[in-house]
Design a protein around this motif. Structure first.
Motif, PDB file in Angstrom:
ATOM      1  N   ARG A 121       0.664  -1.339  -0.005  1.00  0.00           N
ATOM      2  CA  ARG A 121       0.138   0.038  -0.055  1.00  0.00           C
ATOM      3  C   ARG A 121       0.874   1.381  -0.170  1.00  0.00           C
ATOM      4  N   SER A 122       0.657   2.010  -0.880  1.00  0.00           N
ATOM      5  CA  SER A 122       1.732   3.214  -1.287  1.00  0.00           C
ATOM      6  C   SER A 122       1.553   4.123  -0.201  1.00  0.00           C
ATOM      7  N   PRO A 123       2.862   4.625   0.233  1.00  0.00           N
ATOM      8  CA  PRO A 123       2.748   5.493   1.391  1.00  0.00           C
ATOM      9  C   PRO A 123       2.701   7.015   0.976  1.00  0.00           C
ATOM     10  N   GLU A 124       2.487   7.341  -0.337  1.00  0.00           N
ATOM     11  CA  GLU A 124       2.239   8.601  -0.831  1.00  0.00           C
ATOM     12  C   GLU A 124       0.827   9.162  -0.443  1.00  0.00           C
ATOM     13  N   VAL A 125      -0.093   8.732  -0.199  1.00  0.00           N
ATOM     14  CA  VAL A 125      -1.460   9.197  -0.064  1.00  0.00           C
ATOM     15  C   VAL A 125      -1.805   9.197   1.390  1.00  0.00           C
ATOM     16  N   PHE A 126      -1.830   7.980   2.215  1.00  0.00           N
ATOM     17  CA  PHE A 126      -2.165   7.900   3.552  1.00  0.00           C
ATOM     18  C   PHE A 126      -1.287   6.765   4.041  1.00  0.00           C
ATOM     19  N   GLU A 127      -1.920   6.028   5.050  1.00  0.00           N
ATOM     20  CA  GLU A 127      -0.840   5.051   5.667  1.00  0.00           C
ATOM     21  C   GLU A 127      -0.797   4.015   4.782  1.00  0.00           C
ATOM     22  N   GLY A 128       0.590   3.757   4.537  1.00  0.00           N
ATOM     23  CA  GLY A 128       0.905   2.587   3.673  1.00  0.00           C
ATOM     24  C   GLY A 128       1.535   1.503   4.459  1.00  0.00           C
ATOM     25  N   HIS A 129       1.730   0.178   3.973  1.00  0.00           N
ATOM     26  CA  HIS A 129       2.363  -0.914   4.530  1.00  0.00           C
ATOM     27  C   HIS A 129       2.836  -1.757   3.434  1.00  0.00           C
ATOM     28  N   LEU A 130       3.634  -2.770   4.056  1.00  0.00           N
ATOM     29  CA  LEU A 130       4.141  -3.891   3.279  1.00  0.00           C
ATOM     30  C   LEU A 130       3.538  -5.051   3.977  1.00  0.00           C
ATOM     31  N   ARG A 131       2.613  -5.848   3.562  1.00  0.00           N
ATOM     32  CA  ARG A 131       2.397  -7.223   4.364  1.00  0.00           C
ATOM     33  C   ARG A 131       2.637  -8.360   3.317  1.00  0.00           C
ATOM     34  N   LEU A 132       3.077  -9.246   4.252  1.00  0.00           N
ATOM     35  CA  LEU A 132       3.346 -10.509   3.270  1.00  0.00           C
ATOM     36  C   LEU A 132       2.150 -11.781   3.503  1.00  0.00           C
ATOM     37  N   LEU A 133       1.789 -12.217   2.804  1.00  0.00           N
ATOM     38  CA  LEU A 133       0.630 -12.992   2.548  1.00  0.00           C
ATOM     39  C   LEU A 133       0.987 -14.583   2.591  1.00  0.00           C
ATOM     40  N   HIS A 134       0.782 -15.172   3.742  1.00  0.00           N
ATOM     41  CA  HIS A 134       0.869 -16.561   4.147  1.00  0.00           C
ATOM     42  C   HIS A 134       0.302 -17.590   3.029  1.00  0.00           C
ATOM     43  N   ARG A 135       1.073 -18.537   2.590  1.00  0.00           N
ATOM     44  CA  ARG A 135       0.563 -19.674   1.592  1.00  0.00           C
ATOM     45  C   ARG A 135      -0.614 -20.132   2.349  1.00  0.00           C
ATOM     46  N   ASP A 136      -0.812 -20.587   3.293  1.00  0.00           N
ATOM     47  CA  ASP A 136      -1.763 -21.494   4.174  1.00  0.00           C
ATOM     48  C   ASP A 136      -3.025 -20.407   4.764  1.00  0.00           C
ATOM     49  N   GLY A 150      -3.316 -16.965   3.799  1.00  0.00           N
ATOM     50  CA  GLY A 150      -3.539 -15.807   2.975  1.00  0.00           C
ATOM     51  C   GLY A 150      -3.770 -14.317   3.602  1.00  0.00           C
ATOM     52  N   ALA A 151      -4.452 -13.534   3.450  1.00  0.00           N
ATOM     53  CA  ALA A 151      -4.455 -12.244   4.013  1.00  0.00           C
ATOM     54  C   ALA A 151      -4.746 -12.111   5.636  1.00  0.00           C
ATOM     55  N   SER A 152      -3.987 -11.407   6.511  1.00  0.00           N
ATOM     56  CA  SER A 152      -4.424 -11.274   7.707  1.00  0.00           C
ATOM     57  C   SER A 152      -5.547 -10.553   7.927  1.00  0.00           C
ATOM     58  N   ALA A 153      -6.234 -10.639   9.209  1.00  0.00           N
ATOM     59  CA  ALA A 153      -7.513  -9.888   9.380  1.00  0.00           C
ATOM     60  C   ALA A 153      -7.037  -8.701  10.227  1.00  0.00           C
ATOM     61  N   ALA A 154      -5.761  -8.916  10.985  1.00  0.00           N
ATOM     62  CA  ALA A 154      -5.454  -7.723  11.585  1.00  0.00           C
ATOM     63  C   ALA A 154      -4.843  -6.567  10.765  1.00  0.00           C
ATOM     64  N   GLN A 155      -5.003  -5.341  11.554  1.00  0.00           N
ATOM     65  CA  GLN A 155      -4.564  -4.337  11.022  1.00  0.00           C
ATOM     66  C   GLN A 155      -2.782  -4.383  11.025  1.00  0.00           C
ATOM     67  N   ALA A 156      -2.334  -3.407   9.903  1.00  0.00           N
ATOM     68  CA  ALA A 156      -1.028  -3.538   9.734  1.00  0.00           C
ATOM     69  C   ALA A 156      -0.124  -3.570  10.863  1.00  0.00           C
TER      70      ALA A 156
END
Length: 288
Positions: free
Chosen positions: A179-194, A196-202
């Motif tokens: 998620r780009s840091p240029e507009v609002f809060e950005g982050h880099l999240r790693l998605l686990h194979r088993d 998928g995306a975490s429900a937690a905030q970054a």
């Protein structure tokens, strides 16, 4: 092309046309976007290009652009449409007096294109490692095989401190979410194979690092994300195909309201443009 090795120089970059590719060399001048400087040069095979356009630009310029095929470039896949126009590495801005010459090269290039539609593998080389950058809450590093997050005591949440520093072999990952840091809060999240995306905030997710003012800028975090994504795709081509930019989970309406309020403060302070405010507000409302 009619003469292999022809070069077309524009602002911030020069394109060299070869029989099977376009070699883009970015300038390192002070006015060149930092992302371009970080990329250095990129060779784009013709089979990675879906089309070519030539349009009028701003203030007496024309813009030559090649359109990469979906799935052909890990950098563009990781960016997921979030790059600003000025940061698009596939645009060559030229003085208007070179329009005829640019049209010539555009037509020559179009005549050589034979592929269209999504690519089944990455055709453009990813940024080379090892890579690292400082996020707000930790340092991210990648040696080509494993992603490491080392938390900073000044920025990391208690949840991340309790989890401890993290190591993620690419073989256990399914993709990345940038998620780009240029507009609002950005982050880099790693998605686990088993899982998928975490429900937690970054800021609470040990599989994510959070950006901030001066932390995780585009020219550092995006090439990092692209390199990780390419390694994941190589590790498991099938698993990583649709995991590039997973949509975030639906969030608490109160949390969304607070984020919109903060965005409004940034807008009133002149740190966010009218367009950026409208786009980000719509994105936040879509998460309800």
């Amino acid at each position: 092309m009619s003469r292999m090795g022809d070069v077309l120089a524009g602002f911030h970059a020069a394109w060299e046309f070869e029989s099977d590719s376009v070699l883009i060399r970015y300038e390192r001048g002070i006015r060149t976007p930092k992302l371009f400087q970080a990329l250095g040069e990129r060779r784009v095979p013709l089979d990675a290009i879906a089309g070519v356009t030539l349009t009028r630009g701003k203030r007496g310029t024309v813009v030559l652009r090649v359109e990469p095929r979906p799935g052909a470039d890990p950098l563009m896949e990781a960016a997921a449409g979030q790059l600003k126009e000025s940061g698009d590495p596939y645009r060559l801005v030229l003085p208007a007096e070179r329009e005829v010459l640019a049209e010539y090269y555009a037509e020559e290039l179009r005549a050589l294109l034979t592929e269209s539609g999504p690519a089944d593998r990455f055709l453009v080389e990813p940024p080379k490692g090892p890579l690292s950058f400082k996020a707000y809450d930790g340092k991210a590093s990648f040696d080509g095989r494993t992603v490491n997050f080392r938390w900073f005591w000044t920025g990391a949440s208690s949840a991340k401190w309790k989890a401890g520093d993290q190591n993620f072999p690419v073989g256990e990952l399914n993709g990345v979410e940038w998620r780009s840091p240029e507009v609002f809060e950005g982050h880099l999240r790693l998605l686990h194979r088993d899982s998928g995306a975490s429900a937690a905030q970054a800021d609470q997710d040990p599989a994510a690092v959070v950006f901030g003012l001066g932390y995780g800028p585009v020219h550092e975090s995006l090439p990092f994300a692209a390199a990780v994504l390419a390694a994941v795709r190589t590790s498991s081509p099938v698993a990583a195909v649709s995991a590039v930019s997973a949509a975030g989970p639906r969030r608490d309406p109160a949390d969304i309201a607070e984020r919109i309020r903060h965005l409004g403060e940034l807008h009133q302070a002149g740190l966010v443009t009218d367009e950026e405010f409208s786009v980000k507000k719509a994105e936040l409302l879509a998460e309800l």
